[in-house]
Design a protein around this motif. Sequence first.
Motif, short mmCIF file in Angstrom:
data_model
loop_
_atom_site.label_atom_id
_atom_site.label_comp_id
_atom_site.label_asym_id
_atom_site.label_seq_id
_atom_site.Cartn_x
_atom_site.Cartn_y
_atom_site.Cartn_z
N ALA A 334 0.82 -1.21 0.00
CA ALA A 334 0.00 0.00 0.00
C ALA A 334 0.85 1.26 0.00
CB ALA A 334 -0.94 0.00 1.20
N THR A 335 2.06 1.19 0.54
CA THR A 335 2.92 2.38 0.62
C THR A 335 4.02 2.37 -0.44
OG1 THR A 335 4.29 1.25 2.27
CG2 THR A 335 2.53 2.68 3.08
N GLY A 336 4.02 1.39 -1.33
CA GLY A 336 5.03 1.34 -2.39
C GLY A 336 6.41 0.96 -1.89
N ALA A 337 6.48 0.13 -0.90
CA ALA A 337 7.78 -0.29 -0.35
C ALA A 337 8.56 -1.09 -1.38
CB ALA A 337 7.57 -1.12 0.91
N GLY A 338 9.87 -1.10 -1.23
CA GLY A 338 10.74 -1.77 -2.17
C GLY A 338 11.19 -3.15 -1.70
N PRO A 339 12.12 -3.75 -2.47
CA PRO A 339 12.59 -5.11 -2.14
C PRO A 339 13.21 -5.23 -0.76
CG PRO A 339 13.27 -4.47 -4.36
CD PRO A 339 12.71 -3.25 -3.72
N ALA A 340 13.86 -4.18 -0.29
CA ALA A 340 14.50 -4.26 1.04
C ALA A 340 13.46 -4.55 2.12
CB ALA A 340 15.22 -2.94 1.35
N PHE A 341 12.27 -3.99 1.97
CA PHE A 341 11.23 -4.23 2.96
C PHE A 341 10.72 -5.67 2.88
CE2 PHE A 341 6.61 -4.67 3.46
CZ PHE A 341 6.48 -4.40 4.81
N PHE A 342 10.45 -6.14 1.69
CA PHE A 342 9.87 -7.48 1.55
C PHE A 342 10.87 -8.57 1.92
CE2 PHE A 342 7.20 -4.84 -1.19
CZ PHE A 342 5.94 -5.18 -0.69
N ILE A 343 12.14 -8.34 1.58
CA ILE A 343 13.16 -9.32 1.93
C ILE A 343 13.52 -9.23 3.41
CG2 ILE A 343 15.53 -10.07 1.54
CD1 ILE A 343 15.22 -9.10 -1.36
N GLY A 344 13.79 -8.00 3.87
CA GLY A 344 14.23 -7.81 5.24
C GLY A 344 13.13 -7.98 6.26
N SER A 345 12.03 -7.24 6.09
CA SER A 345 10.96 -7.26 7.09
C SER A 345 10.11 -8.52 7.00
CB SER A 345 10.07 -6.02 6.94
OG SER A 345 10.81 -4.84 7.21
N CYS A 346 9.55 -8.77 5.81
CA CYS A 346 8.65 -9.94 5.66
C CYS A 346 9.43 -11.24 5.71
CB CYS A 346 7.87 -9.83 4.35
SG CYS A 346 6.81 -8.36 4.28
N GLY A 347 10.54 -11.30 4.98
CA GLY A 347 11.36 -12.51 5.00
C GLY A 347 11.98 -12.76 6.36
N GLY A 348 12.48 -11.68 6.99
CA GLY A 348 13.07 -11.82 8.31
C GLY A 348 12.05 -12.28 9.34
N ALA A 349 10.84 -11.74 9.27
CA ALA A 349 9.79 -12.16 10.21
C ALA A 349 9.43 -13.62 10.00
CB ALA A 349 8.56 -11.28 10.03
#
Length: 413
Positions: A334-349
Amino acid sequence: MVYLAHACGKLRPLCRGAKVFRIPSLLRHVSITSSAKAQTRRATAVGFLKPAHLIPYTSNPTCRRRSHTLESPSSPEVLEPYSPPTTGFLSHLPASWVPYAELMRLDKPAGTIYLFFPCLFSTLLAAPLATPMASPLSVLGTSALFFSGALIMRGAGCSINDLWDRNLDPKVARTRLRPIARGALTPFNAFAFTGVQLLAGLGILLQFPPICLFYGVPSLLLVATYPLAKRVTYYPQFVLGLTFSWGAMMGFPALGVDMLAADAGAIRAAAALLYASNVAWTVLYDMIYAHMDIRDDAKAGIKSIALKHDAETKKVLTGLAVVQIGLLAGAGLATGAGPAFFIGSCGGAALTLGYMIKKVNLKSVKDCWWWFVNGCWITGGAISLGLGADYLIRYLGDEETSHKTKAEVEEGV
């Protein structure tokens, strides 16, 4: 086991902890028919035959103390008395201050960190959406204010909880030594101190933009009513999630992002998704926390999700993790986040939660406590790093674009 034969033909335990002896002269008084012998006699450790109807006695002196430990979640036989802290921050405080510090749980900062992380998540997620984009210094200052507020409001929430539970805490081994439960603080003093904490929290809230006051005050209703949920539902963790996750919406107005604007639909969706994600995370970690008191809660009549779903806890934890990560990813989209968010935040979680759910031993109080305390840093840290990396990438990219635009304008002039 020791048995003494009497002339009446009955055998009784001689004494506790004594050595095993048999007195042949007394055994002759025992009369057992031949038909009964075949059914009632068994060989003992010293080769004598013992009637099966004897009541066995196991040596266990009554003077033996068994204190409550993290490895023994059930109520102990003899509970150790309260002893003032001798290490850590509380040991340096005046003795009269210690009960108030314990009421705030200053010696147990995990709750403060769990309350702070949703605020940090929303701050990092909202920073690229501010106009102009929030600077790193602004993000750090806002985060510091949020941490101060989390420290104070978590203490106020614990104080309110202990006031509600002052008659229940003495029945639970883990909570029986809390200040109100053990009589170190009167309910009136605790109530007055809670008022002081709420005023301090209001002072911190007023340091944010005025609109934050309207977003923050409604959370007090949840803070005050959460302890009641334990009495009426098996899902008080959901109410706790609604309370602890409130900060997931506060970062947006704190950085000047207007969630009420007509064109802010995506921002509102991001805030709602992030809030719901944190609710799922709160229920997840507090379900592990609830397993520490599962036996005492059942005796005291306290309801929890751990009691309701004890047999399938890890399946529930897995489902909550999937929901949390899915909602978090939705907030990023929804906020247009980039790969760093999806890899770091979602993948890390996903990695940290999956590992925790697999490794935690729900039957061990010590293990549940370890994962509760450290899980906030592991999973919360992974999400924060991903959000922080995405923000910095977008901030540096915005700075570069601004410099190029400025250079083009100067060349045109």
